[in-house]
Design an enzyme around this catalytic site. Structure first.
Site, PDB file in Angstrom:
ATOM      1  N   SER A 188       0.832  -1.195   0.000  1.00  0.00           N
ATOM      2  CA  SER A 188       0.000   0.000   0.000  1.00  0.00           C
ATOM      3  C   SER A 188       0.875   1.257   0.000  1.00  0.00           C
ATOM      4  O   SER A 188       1.738   1.420  -0.856  1.00  0.00           O
ATOM      5  CB  SER A 188      -0.950  -0.041   1.205  1.00  0.00           C
ATOM      6  OG  SER A 188      -1.953   0.926   1.095  1.00  0.00           O
ATOM      7  N   ASP A 226      -5.724  -3.086  -3.012  1.00  0.00           N
ATOM      8  CA  ASP A 226      -4.646  -2.750  -2.090  1.00  0.00           C
ATOM      9  C   ASP A 226      -3.869  -3.969  -1.604  1.00  0.00           C
ATOM     10  O   ASP A 226      -4.440  -4.942  -1.132  1.00  0.00           O
ATOM     11  CB  ASP A 226      -5.251  -2.018  -0.893  1.00  0.00           C
ATOM     12  CG  ASP A 226      -4.212  -1.301  -0.072  1.00  0.00           C
ATOM     13  OD1 ASP A 226      -3.477  -1.975   0.653  1.00  0.00           O
ATOM     14  OD2 ASP A 226      -4.133  -0.064  -0.168  1.00  0.00           O
TER      15      ASP A 226
END
Length: 768
Positions: free
Chosen positions: A79, A316
């Protein structure tokens, strides 16, 4: 003077808007690496934070007789951490600057820039039904009124209102706009003045970021009954490496943008990432994507195999792997070592024990309710598991390495005596020509086999299994396979060819040594032994210098020869060494395993590489003094004895760095020289479920500055901890260095960070 490499494997957690804080930390890692390179190149920065790092390293050298070289050669991230890992890796590999990123982070990481134009509220009455949510968020006791400075409250309230009234049930942030921002950042780095790469040639840089395959892909798993099952796998990794070769190239800008955009597709905020989004953005920019199909086949192999790479939906990377230790640990295998190594796994956790998406559970004595249980299971738990399992694996590996070194040291007197008694004075007096070195090596192998007795049989079969496994893995990769079942089938085919050749016939690997069939097989295919032997020799050079407490120029020349001899063997481990003809040969292995093995044997031609290595080593040995030549020959010729004793301990890890691993953390809680209290006392981005820094430039400036300060403090802590045991800096040296570094950072940033004058005043007072 003793030389020592402090090697950092950096693991970057996710953190949403705390990406700005992590940018400050990674900038300090970059600056320390730049200062280290400058010190070893004989350069001296005019001033600033890098000059402080350099002065400290110079003082360590003069005070403790230890010259430290800092290298960051492994990076992983998820991320927001993945984005920072990508940018830092690009700067290390290319020599580009991270400075252009700072202004981009401060300017573009803003709600008004991130919100999709189609999602913006059309008027103050847009989605009026959401207005109570805006009021509730703005008036909670722990948000705007109590945590925002008066000068920025209006900005935060306005942006929070716009965000809350943007479109609902669709991600409010722009995917294509985010991709443009990433490419803009990479372009800005490329256009700024660049310096040399921050790793020496031959030292590879490996980067991995985690991705999540939303729909998943099928993985085949072999069982006893039924023989095969399918499981849906959602975890993916985007891997990059520059192989350590000049000119260094980590990946095309489009590939790095792919990884950055995909790993940071925070669910609900950004739309999921698909390849066609990147295609559209590149078309808008008039940019090319060289090697597109090859990259997609590598990162999305299962999708690409069925022609569906463009339809893969990625979200993500922190959903399933927010703490990507595993790829960092995996990358430790196959690292070259030219001198003493202090290996650290350093992980950046911007908000320890603070969850991004938290469920209020109330009284802990009462069990959670129905919705709390469901929502926490979906959001909190997979992202918040402790890293204990990873750290325990590191500890186990370090314990094995320590045990291995103890075994080697315990065996050394007996091995040296065996070699000396078997070779006598010619070993010490004769010039080690390539022909003599090859003959001596063969005699040492036979002596080790005879001396091992029954232990040689188990060693021989273990080595045979290892070589067959390595061949199966290589052939599986060359053939384009992915599933473990295919690799197992190839290994079975190779074993059938080995059996047919009599390599594992009864008595072929016995107390008396190996028969001719086994010797021929190992001479043709045992790449691992050759690599282990040369790395052991390099470690022996390092051990001599550690014992003497200084580097020796003549031994350094010998070490250069060792790594020159090692390079062709390492090349043959990598799929890139093999052409399409070799890949075609790999594809027939299941049905014609001997033909494939013959083809690989001819292509790799290990005996010719052995001759080249003998020539290099013989020439380098001739340049050593009598005592050093004797010690290096004892290590080189004695290696079969050590390999018989230690192969079972290695478990496939080899003798790469041959040093235990230490783990360090960088977090607000660990940097307390200026201010205690952790993230709550220093960071603004933890507000609004870690989206806070997106709402105010002042908050971003705050978090970026604290990132640099926290990163600087921890870099000094880690640097000083690499000083050898028994040596120390004068009292007060570390505190002075930290204070000088903090002041240098404030001086560098005060002109750029105009929105937080009060913080600079407070910090100047707190630093003193």
């Amino acid at each position: 003077m003793r030389e020592k490499e402090l090697r950092l494997a950096l693991v970057c957690y996710g953190g949403i808007s705390l990406a700005v804080y992590m940018h400050g930390i990674t900038k300090e890692v970059w600056r320390l690496c730049r200062a280290s390179r400058a010190l070893h190149a004989g350069e001296w920065p005019e001033g600033g934070s890098e000059a402080v790092y350099l002065r400290l390293m110079d003082q360590i050298a003069t005070t403790t007789d230890t010259r430290l070289r800092v290298l960051c050669d492994i990076l992983t991230g998820a991320s927001a951490g993945g984005i920072n890992a990508i940018f830092l890796a690009q700067a290390i590999a290319s020599g580009q600057s991270l400075e252009p990123l700072t202004d981009l982070w401060l300017e573009l990481a803003d709600i008004e820039k991130l919100i999709d134009p189609e999602a913006r509220p059309g008027s103050r009455f847009a989605k009026f039904w959401a207005q109570p949510l805006v009021w509730a968020a703005a008036r909670r006791g722990d948000t705007v009124d109590e945590t925002v400075e008066p000068d920025t409250r209006a900005e935060v309230r306005a942006k929070l209102s716009g965000f809350m009234r943007s479109r609902w049930f669709e991600p409010p942030f722009t995917g294509e706009g985010f991709t443009h921002m990433i490419l803009d950042a990479l372009d800005a780095m490329a256009e700024a003045p660049a310096g040399p790469a921050l790793l020496p040639n031959g030292q590879p840089l490996d980067l991995t970021v985690t991705l999540t395959d939303f729909h998943g892909h099928a993985e085949r798993i072999q069982l006893h009954s039924p023989p095969e099952v399918l499981e849906t796998e959602h975890r993916l990794m985007a891997n990059f490496s520059d192989r350590g070769a000049a000119p260094r190239h980590l990946g095309a800008a489009a590939e790095l943008a792919f990884a950055a955009r995909a790993t940071a597709s925070f669910p609900g905020a950004f739309p999921p990432f698909r390849v066609d989004e990147l295609d559209r953005v590149l078309a808008d920019r008039g940019a090319r994507w060289p090697g597109r199909d090859e990259f997609l086949a590598r990162v999305l192999p299962d999708h690409a195999a069925i022609g569906a790479a463009e339809s893969a939906v990625l979200i993500d990377g922190s959903v399933l792997a927010n703490a990507p230790f595993q790829p960092a640990i995996d990358a430790l295998v196959d690292r070259p070592a030219r001198r003493e190594v202090d290996r650290r796994i350093v992980y950046i956790d911007p908000k320890p024990n603070i969850r991004s998406i938290g469920m209020r559970t109330g009284d802990r004595a009462r069990p959670p309710g129905f919705f709390t249980t469901i929502l926490a299971a979906l959001s909190d738990l997979p992202r918040s598991q402790p890293i204990r399992d990873n750290l325990e694996r590191v500890d186990r590996r370090s314990a094995r390495i320590t045990a291995l070194r103890q075994v080697v040291e315990g065996l050394r007197p007996e091995v040296d005596a065996a070699i000396e008694s078997g070779f006598g004075q010619p070993l010490l007096l004769d010039r080690p020509t390539p022909a003599r070195l090859a003959a001596w090596r063969a005699r040492a192998h036979d002596a080790a086999a005879r001396g091992a007795g029954y232990a040689y049989a188990s060693y021989g079969h273990l080595k045979l299994a290892a070589v067959c496994g390595e061949l199966a893995a290589l052939i599986h990769t060359l053939a384009g396979g992915r599933d473990a079942g295919g690799r197992d089938a190839l290994r079975a085919a190779i074993l059938s060819a080995v059996h047919a050749a009599g390599v594992d016939a009864p008595g072929a690997l016995s107390a008396g040594g190996a028969n001719e069939a086994a010797k021929t097989f190992f001479r043709t295919h045992d790449l691992g032994f050759r690599i282990r032997r040369l790395r052991f020799l390099a470690r022996s050079v390092q051990a001599v210098e550690e014992r003497r407490g200084r580097d020796e120029p003549h031994l350094d020349a010998f070490r250069v020869a060792i790594f020159a001899a090692l390079a062709p063997y390492l090349d043959r481990q990598r799929p890139g060494f093999y052409d399409e003809t070799a890949r075609a040969a790999a594809r027939i292995c299941r049905t014609q395993p001997q033909a494939t093995l013959d083809w690989l044997g001819d292509l790799r031609n290990l005996r010719a590489v052995d001759d080249e290595a003998d020539a290099l080593l013989a020439d380098a040995l001739a340049g050593l003094g009598k005592a050093d030549r004797r010690e290096m020959l004892l290590a080189y010729l004695g290696y079969p004895f050590y390999d018989i004793a230690t192969l079972a301990l290695l478990r496939g890890e080899g003798l790469e760095e041959f040093d235990p691993i230490k783990v360090d953390r960088i977090a607000p809680d660990d940097a307390t020289s200026i201010r205690k209290g952790g993230a709550a006392a220093t960071l603004k981005g933890i507000q609004f479920n870690s989206f806070g820094a997106f709402f105010s430039r002042a908050w971003r400036e705050n978090d970026y500055l604290w990132g640099r300060l926290h990163g600087a403090e921890r870099m000094i802590d880690i640097l000083v901890s690499a000083i050898p045991e028994g040596r120390a800096l004068p009292p007060g040296t570390v505190a002075t260095a930290k204070r000088d570094l903090f002041r240098a950072i404030l001086a560098e940033e005060q002109g750029r960070l105009a929105a937080i004058p009060e913080l600079f005043t407070a910090l100047a007072r707190e630093i003193g």
